[in-house]
Design an enzyme around this catalytic site. Structure first.
Site, PDB file in Angstrom:
ATOM      1  N   ASP A   9       1.034  -1.015   0.069  1.00  0.00           N
ATOM      2  CA  ASP A   9       0.275  -0.179  -0.017  1.00  0.00           C
ATOM      3  C   ASP A   9       1.449   1.532  -0.450  1.00  0.00           C
ATOM      4  OD1 ASP A   9      -2.765  -1.399  -0.065  1.00  0.00           O
ATOM      5  OD2 ASP A   9      -2.561  -1.917   2.282  1.00  0.00           O
ATOM      6  N   LYS A  31       0.004  -8.525  -2.699  1.00  0.00           N
ATOM      7  CA  LYS A  31      -1.317  -7.249  -3.507  1.00  0.00           C
ATOM      8  C   LYS A  31      -1.225  -5.904  -3.772  1.00  0.00           C
ATOM      9  CE  LYS A  31      -4.801  -5.847  -1.071  1.00  0.00           C
ATOM     10  NZ  LYS A  31      -5.080  -4.363  -0.831  1.00  0.00           N
ATOM     11  N   ASP A  59      -5.624  -5.704  -6.703  1.00  0.00           N
ATOM     12  CA  ASP A  59      -7.081  -4.988  -5.786  1.00  0.00           C
ATOM     13  C   ASP A  59      -7.755  -3.735  -6.562  1.00  0.00           C
ATOM     14  OD1 ASP A  59      -8.894  -5.498  -4.345  1.00  0.00           O
ATOM     15  OD2 ASP A  59      -7.532  -4.353  -2.446  1.00  0.00           O
ATOM     16  N   LYS A  61     -10.637  -3.359  -7.866  1.00  0.00           N
ATOM     17  CA  LYS A  61     -12.788  -3.757  -7.052  1.00  0.00           C
ATOM     18  C   LYS A  61     -13.754  -3.373  -8.751  1.00  0.00           C
ATOM     19  CE  LYS A  61     -12.084  -3.474  -2.286  1.00  0.00           C
ATOM     20  NZ  LYS A  61     -10.761  -3.665  -2.496  1.00  0.00           N
ATOM     21  N   ASP A  64     -18.998  -1.674 -12.815  1.00  0.00           N
ATOM     22  CA  ASP A  64     -19.357  -0.935 -14.439  1.00  0.00           C
ATOM     23  C   ASP A  64     -20.595  -1.546 -14.900  1.00  0.00           C
ATOM     24  OD1 ASP A  64     -20.075   0.977 -16.293  1.00  0.00           O
ATOM     25  OD2 ASP A  64     -18.231   1.756 -16.014  1.00  0.00           O
ATOM     26  N   ILE A  65     -21.129  -1.002 -16.441  1.00  0.00           N
ATOM     27  CA  ILE A  65     -22.181  -2.270 -16.985  1.00  0.00           C
ATOM     28  C   ILE A  65     -21.074  -3.428 -17.929  1.00  0.00           C
ATOM     29  CG2 ILE A  65     -22.880  -0.552 -17.816  1.00  0.00           C
ATOM     30  CD1 ILE A  65     -22.054  -0.380 -20.527  1.00  0.00           C
ATOM     31  N   PRO A  66     -21.264  -4.944 -18.059  1.00  0.00           N
ATOM     32  CA  PRO A  66     -21.110  -5.610 -18.227  1.00  0.00           C
ATOM     33  C   PRO A  66     -19.791  -5.377 -19.447  1.00  0.00           C
ATOM     34  CG  PRO A  66     -23.010  -6.580 -17.393  1.00  0.00           C
ATOM     35  CD  PRO A  66     -22.810  -4.743 -17.433  1.00  0.00           C
ATOM     36  N   ASN A  67     -20.126  -4.767 -20.418  1.00  0.00           N
ATOM     37  CA  ASN A  67     -19.213  -4.971 -21.409  1.00  0.00           C
ATOM     38  C   ASN A  67     -17.955  -3.717 -21.380  1.00  0.00           C
ATOM     39  OD1 ASN A  67     -18.778  -4.710 -24.379  1.00  0.00           O
ATOM     40  ND2 ASN A  67     -19.371  -2.286 -24.342  1.00  0.00           N
ATOM     41  N   THR A 123     -16.068  -3.623   4.315  1.00  0.00           N
ATOM     42  CA  THR A 123     -15.817  -3.064   5.409  1.00  0.00           C
ATOM     43  C   THR A 123     -16.427  -2.210   6.547  1.00  0.00           C
ATOM     44  OG1 THR A 123     -13.461  -3.548   5.764  1.00  0.00           O
ATOM     45  CG2 THR A 123     -14.733  -5.535   6.561  1.00  0.00           C
ATOM     46  N   ARG A 184      -3.036  -9.951  11.938  1.00  0.00           N
ATOM     47  CA  ARG A 184      -2.350  -9.359  12.529  1.00  0.00           C
ATOM     48  C   ARG A 184      -1.441 -10.671  13.783  1.00  0.00           C
ATOM     49  NH1 ARG A 184      -2.669  -6.778   9.674  1.00  0.00           N
ATOM     50  NH2 ARG A 184      -3.756  -4.083   9.631  1.00  0.00           N
ATOM     51  N   GLN A 193      -7.218  -1.474  12.540  1.00  0.00           N
ATOM     52  CA  GLN A 193      -8.544  -3.067  11.729  1.00  0.00           C
ATOM     53  C   GLN A 193      -8.740  -2.973  12.854  1.00  0.00           C
ATOM     54  OE1 GLN A 193      -8.780  -4.107   8.846  1.00  0.00           O
ATOM     55  NE2 GLN A 193      -6.934  -4.162   7.573  1.00  0.00           N
ATOM     56  N   GLY A 213      -0.339  -6.292   5.334  1.00  0.00           N
ATOM     57  CA  GLY A 213       0.140  -5.415   4.838  1.00  0.00           C
ATOM     58  C   GLY A 213       1.224  -4.831   6.125  1.00  0.00           C
ATOM     59  N   ARG A 214       0.688  -3.723   7.087  1.00  0.00           N
ATOM     60  CA  ARG A 214       1.359  -3.438   7.461  1.00  0.00           C
ATOM     61  C   ARG A 214       2.033  -3.786   8.351  1.00  0.00           C
ATOM     62  NH1 ARG A 214      -3.194   1.145   8.972  1.00  0.00           N
ATOM     63  NH2 ARG A 214      -4.454  -0.573   8.089  1.00  0.00           N
TER      64      ARG A 214
HETATM   65  O1  C5P Z   1      -2.105  -3.287   6.392  1.00  0.00           O
HETATM   66  P1  C5P Z   1      -3.277  -4.660   7.121  1.00  0.00           P
HETATM   67  O2  C5P Z   1      -2.526  -5.675   7.262  1.00  0.00           O
HETATM   68  O3  C5P Z   1      -3.995  -3.992   7.345  1.00  0.00           O
HETATM   69  O4  C5P Z   1      -3.840  -4.208   5.517  1.00  0.00           O
HETATM   70  C1  C5P Z   1      -4.945  -5.163   4.199  1.00  0.00           C
HETATM   71  C2  C5P Z   1      -5.135  -4.863   2.814  1.00  0.00           C
HETATM   72  O5  C5P Z   1      -6.090  -5.314   3.265  1.00  0.00           O
HETATM   73  C3  C5P Z   1      -4.761  -3.305   2.610  1.00  0.00           C
HETATM   74  O6  C5P Z   1      -4.609  -3.111   1.093  1.00  0.00           O
HETATM   75  C4  C5P Z   1      -6.580  -3.297   2.888  1.00  0.00           C
HETATM   76  O7  C5P Z   1      -7.112  -1.890   1.406  1.00  0.00           O
HETATM   77  C5  C5P Z   1      -7.543  -4.409   2.463  1.00  0.00           C
HETATM   78  N1  C5P Z   1      -8.313  -4.628   3.191  1.00  0.00           N
HETATM   79  C6  C5P Z   1      -8.805  -4.489   4.034  1.00  0.00           C
HETATM   80  N2  C5P Z   1      -9.846  -4.765   4.580  1.00  0.00           N
HETATM   81  C7  C5P Z   1     -11.295  -5.357   3.887  1.00  0.00           C
HETATM   82  C8  C5P Z   1     -10.475  -5.478   2.531  1.00  0.00           C
HETATM   83  C9  C5P Z   1      -9.489  -4.987   1.600  1.00  0.00           C
HETATM   84  O8  C5P Z   1      -7.966  -4.383   5.215  1.00  0.00           O
HETATM   85  N3  C5P Z   1     -12.382  -5.547   3.753  1.00  0.00           N
END
Ligand code: C5P
Length: 238
Positions: A9, A31, A59, A61, A64-67, A123, A184, A193, A213-214
């Site tokens: 990220d 990712k 990632d 996401k 839009d329309i299918p086409n 979320t 975590r 989170q 991520g972090r």
């Molecule tokens: O740093 P961390 O482990 O929280 O990163 C989680 C990654 O997952 C981020 O790229 C975040 O955008 C993504 N993500 C999330 N929760 C979701 C969907 C995606 O944390 N529900």
């Protein structure tokens, strides 16, 4: 194959390449999200994949329309990414079009077809938000409904939160990809989170892949942090 996908990220190409090289040997893939894509484009995605020598989960996401979604999936195929996200709320026709486009794009560009992952309910949305946009305020029900629809429409899996894993495994069967963020390792704080689980807990619940991520990228030594998580899962050699 390691289930760990590291969330890269950042908007910085240099930072992404540094992390990619550091964690590449210890993880299953990386990712890359919209912030990275907005700043570095398809070329950046390709470069990071090459630096890590690992599959990329794009990632972005799509919704839009299918086409239009189909055209975007086809156009991205030369990047040789392994996974891409599309919003399941875009509907069955959109998801079917995307799945067909992945096969067509793979054929046209001579690459392996990417796997398509549905995004169910973000979320960041709670029952009040769901009502405001005219959707079922019972988030669990809506998540299950959209995951079933994603499977019926030819998608390969969904992104889901840890508390949803058990329900979704029942709904989607053993082979559906459940890509789970909000992970975590024990001893690491929660950051922003909520309701986190450890990598071991997520796998025990039935996750197939973990987005982390972090706890890896902000560690003093990202390579060692990734290696330690891999060891805790018994997947030392990625
Ligand atoms: O740093 P961390 O482990 O929280 O990163 C989680 C990654 O997952 C981020 O790229 C975040 O955008 C993504 N993500 C999330 N929760 C979701 C969907 C995606 O944390 N529900």
């Amino acid at each position: 194959m390691s289930p760990i996908f590291v969330a890269i990220d950042t908007i910085s190409m240099d930072q992404a390449l540094t992390w990619a090289r550091a964690v590449g040997p210890y993880v299953g893939g990386l990712k890359l999200g919209l912030e990275f894509f907005a700043n570095n484009g398809p070329h950046g995605v390709h470069e990071v994949g090459r630096a890590a020598e690992k599959p990329i989960f794009l990632d972005v996401k799509l919704h839009d329309i299918p086409n239009t979604v189909a055209a975007a999936v086809r156009a991205l195929c030369p990047l040789e990414f392994a996974y891409i996200t599309i919003h399941a709320s875009g509907g069955e026709e959109m998801m079917r079009a995307a799945a067909e486009a992945a096969e067509e794009g793979a054929e046209i560009y001579g690459v392996a077809p990417p796997k398509l992952l549905g995004v169910t309910v973000l979320t960041s949305l709670d029952a009040t938000d769901m009502l405001a946009v005219g959707q079922d305020p019972d988030v669990g029900t809506q998540v299950g409904r959209l995951a079933s629809l994603a499977k019926e429409s030819g998608l390969d899996g969904v992104v889901c939160a840890a508390p949803e894993i058990t329900q979704l495994r029942t709904v989607t069967g053993p082979d559906f990809v459940l890509m789970v963020p909000g992970i975590r390792p024990a001893g690491w704080g929660e950051d922003d989170q909520k309701r986190t689980v450890t990598p071991e807990q997520a796998m025990a619940l039935g996750a197939s892949h973990l987005v982390i991520g972090r706890p890896i990228t902000q560690a003093d030594d990202p390579g060692e942090a990734a290696a330690a998580i891999a060891r805790s899962l018994g997947v030392e050699a990625a």
